[in-house]
Design an enzyme around this catalytic site. Sequence first.
Site, PDB file in Angstrom:
ATOM      1  N   HIS A  35       0.871  -1.184   0.000  1.00 42.20           N
ATOM      2  CA  HIS A  35       0.000   0.000   0.000  1.00 42.20           C
ATOM      3  C   HIS A  35       0.900   1.223   0.000  1.00 42.20           C
ATOM      4  CE1 HIS A  35      -3.688  -2.292   0.862  1.00 42.20           C
ATOM      5  NE2 HIS A  35      -2.883  -3.088   1.515  1.00 42.20           N
ATOM      6  N   PHE A  57      -5.856  -0.693  11.308  1.00 40.03           N
ATOM      7  CA  PHE A  57      -5.293  -2.019  11.045  1.00 40.03           C
ATOM      8  C   PHE A  57      -4.092  -1.852  10.110  1.00 40.03           C
ATOM      9  CE2 PHE A  57      -9.755  -3.034  11.971  1.00 40.03           C
ATOM     10  CZ  PHE A  57      -9.644  -4.176  12.754  1.00 40.03           C
ATOM     11  N   HIS A  63       1.050   3.530   8.228  1.00 35.69           N
ATOM     12  CA  HIS A  63       0.125   4.503   8.820  1.00 35.69           C
ATOM     13  C   HIS A  63       0.927   5.574   9.549  1.00 35.69           C
ATOM     14  CE1 HIS A  63      -3.679   2.482   8.079  1.00 35.69           C
ATOM     15  NE2 HIS A  63      -3.151   1.336   8.467  1.00 35.69           N
ATOM     16  N   ASP A 115       2.090  -7.284   2.357  1.00 37.69           N
ATOM     17  CA  ASP A 115       0.984  -6.413   2.784  1.00 37.69           C
ATOM     18  C   ASP A 115       1.512  -5.218   3.590  1.00 37.69           C
ATOM     19  OD1 ASP A 115      -1.466  -5.272   3.251  1.00 37.69           O
ATOM     20  OD2 ASP A 115      -2.217  -6.861   4.564  1.00 37.69           O
ATOM     21  N   HIS A 128      -8.698 -10.261  -1.038  1.00 38.78           N
ATOM     22  CA  HIS A 128      -8.642 -10.163   0.427  1.00 38.78           C
ATOM     23  C   HIS A 128      -9.909 -10.847   0.924  1.00 38.78           C
ATOM     24  CE1 HIS A 128      -8.589  -7.319   4.151  1.00 38.78           C
ATOM     25  NE2 HIS A 128      -9.759  -7.921   4.207  1.00 38.78           N
ATOM     26  N   ASP A 158      -8.907  -4.925  -2.309  1.00 37.32           N
ATOM     27  CA  ASP A 158      -8.192  -5.194  -1.058  1.00 37.32           C
ATOM     28  C   ASP A 158      -8.591  -4.226   0.046  1.00 37.32           C
ATOM     29  OD1 ASP A 158      -6.201  -6.694   0.436  1.00 37.32           O
ATOM     30  OD2 ASP A 158      -5.145  -4.792   0.525  1.00 37.32           O
ATOM     31  N   HIS A 186      -2.646 -12.783   1.822  1.00 37.70           N
ATOM     32  CA  HIS A 186      -2.531 -12.845   3.292  1.00 37.70           C
ATOM     33  C   HIS A 186      -3.406 -13.899   3.965  1.00 37.70           C
ATOM     34  CE1 HIS A 186      -5.965 -10.085   3.335  1.00 37.70           C
ATOM     35  NE2 HIS A 186      -5.268  -9.035   2.988  1.00 37.70           N
ATOM     36  N   ASN A 232      -6.822   0.502  -2.966  1.00 36.65           N
ATOM     37  CA  ASN A 232      -7.675   1.163  -1.968  1.00 36.65           C
ATOM     38  C   ASN A 232      -7.033   2.446  -1.437  1.00 36.65           C
ATOM     39  OD1 ASN A 232      -5.731  -0.431  -0.686  1.00 36.65           O
ATOM     40  ND2 ASN A 232      -6.989  -0.796   1.111  1.00 36.65           N
TER      41      ASN A 232
END
Length: 433
Positions: free
Chosen positions: A64, A325, A311, A307, A181, A154, A234, A96
């Site tokens: 991501h 998450f 953040h 993955d 996912h 995802d 995952h 996403n």
Amino acid sequence: MTDRLLIQNGTLVQPSSGTLREADVLIKGGVIARIDRGIFDPSAQCIDAAGLLVGPGFINLHVHFRDLEEAHKENLLSGSRAAVKGGFTSVVCMPNTRPPLDTPVMIRSLLERNRAIGLINLYPTAAVTTGLNGLTMTEYGLLKEAGAVALSDDGCCVLDAALLSRAFQYASYFGLPFILHEEDTLLAGEGQVHPGETAFVKGLRGIPLTAEESILARDLVLCLRSGARVHFTHLSTDLSVDLIRWFRGKKARISADVTPHHLLLHEEDVGTLGNLAKVKPPLRRLSDIEALKEGIHDGTIEYLASDHAPHALADKEGDFSRAAFGISNLDVAVPLYVKALVDEGVVDWIQLWRLMSANPAAFLGLRKKGALEEGMDADLTVVDPDTEWEVKVDRFESKGRNCPFDGWPLRGWPVYTVIGGRLMMSKRSLPDQ
Ligand SMILES: [Zn+2]
């Protein structure tokens, strides 16, 4: 500046032939020009790789990179630098983002900006449904034309079986695979962690094993009946591994991957690591870890994908139930996998390179990548198999410092990263921005 790079005295890891051998690699014009012993080329820039492993560049099928409205968490540049630091020459980024990658314009602009940065090979996935809303299919043909390599919602799963079934058929016309996912959001509800001892002690709601397993079973049936190419990302439970194994026996066009954190941490670690261990799917039981390793060992699971979910620390602070998450791991994914799999005797170095380079290249249809052979693209990762260094989260190239492995002593670090014949990382450091 010379366009020649000579990597000398290394141990070559060649997943295509399944061999390890001592040789030099001469790179010319972005291509692996020659592999031999004792190559002499005074015009080339030389790297002494004595005691190091030299293999085709690692390819991560699940990252991501945030960017756009969430550039404070990660942007294209910081994500690319984290990839280079982590020894990844190519990555597949998830759609996403905000706004999501669900139109050809979004895909094209991402690829253009990546070209301008010029560090890594970036392969975007496009959303299965508009805005990942699970309701309306996106334009698969146009998205592929724009450069999307796969479809994924995802972060969510497509709950509507009829829609996903049509999507499988529609995407087959364009030869686009899926990366799914698997989480039934109705079963997962407001769950936060695995519903075990830690959930009980901390009073946290559980995400049952069945949230993953039931939707995986459904999608495996849809996949088998439609002939679609589907990759399940995952995996976290023992039954998920059994399901993949069984449907592979039925010749379904499926594959699966595992993250490093689902191999190294289990539900009780949430008690000590707190919010940093909050991730989807949740950290499961020791018996699940054993099943995942068995699945990798026996070839049921053929991919490793990290993955990487960066953040801002503010998103991970405070009350557990409100924390985001996700785990940031792109800088350190390789040594983490080495600890989980090579140190434990689950795979050897050649198999590790298959799981992280040859197989992902095949999934993406990249015929010039994933092998260390003459004529292939000069994407290479050089790993120091012995020297131990500690994970230092404050030195990450990624903006995401939400990593529960800070301070872990690990071996198997990438020390050089070569992409398209250009030396992007040397002795574990990148040139300043
Ligand atoms: Zn996911």
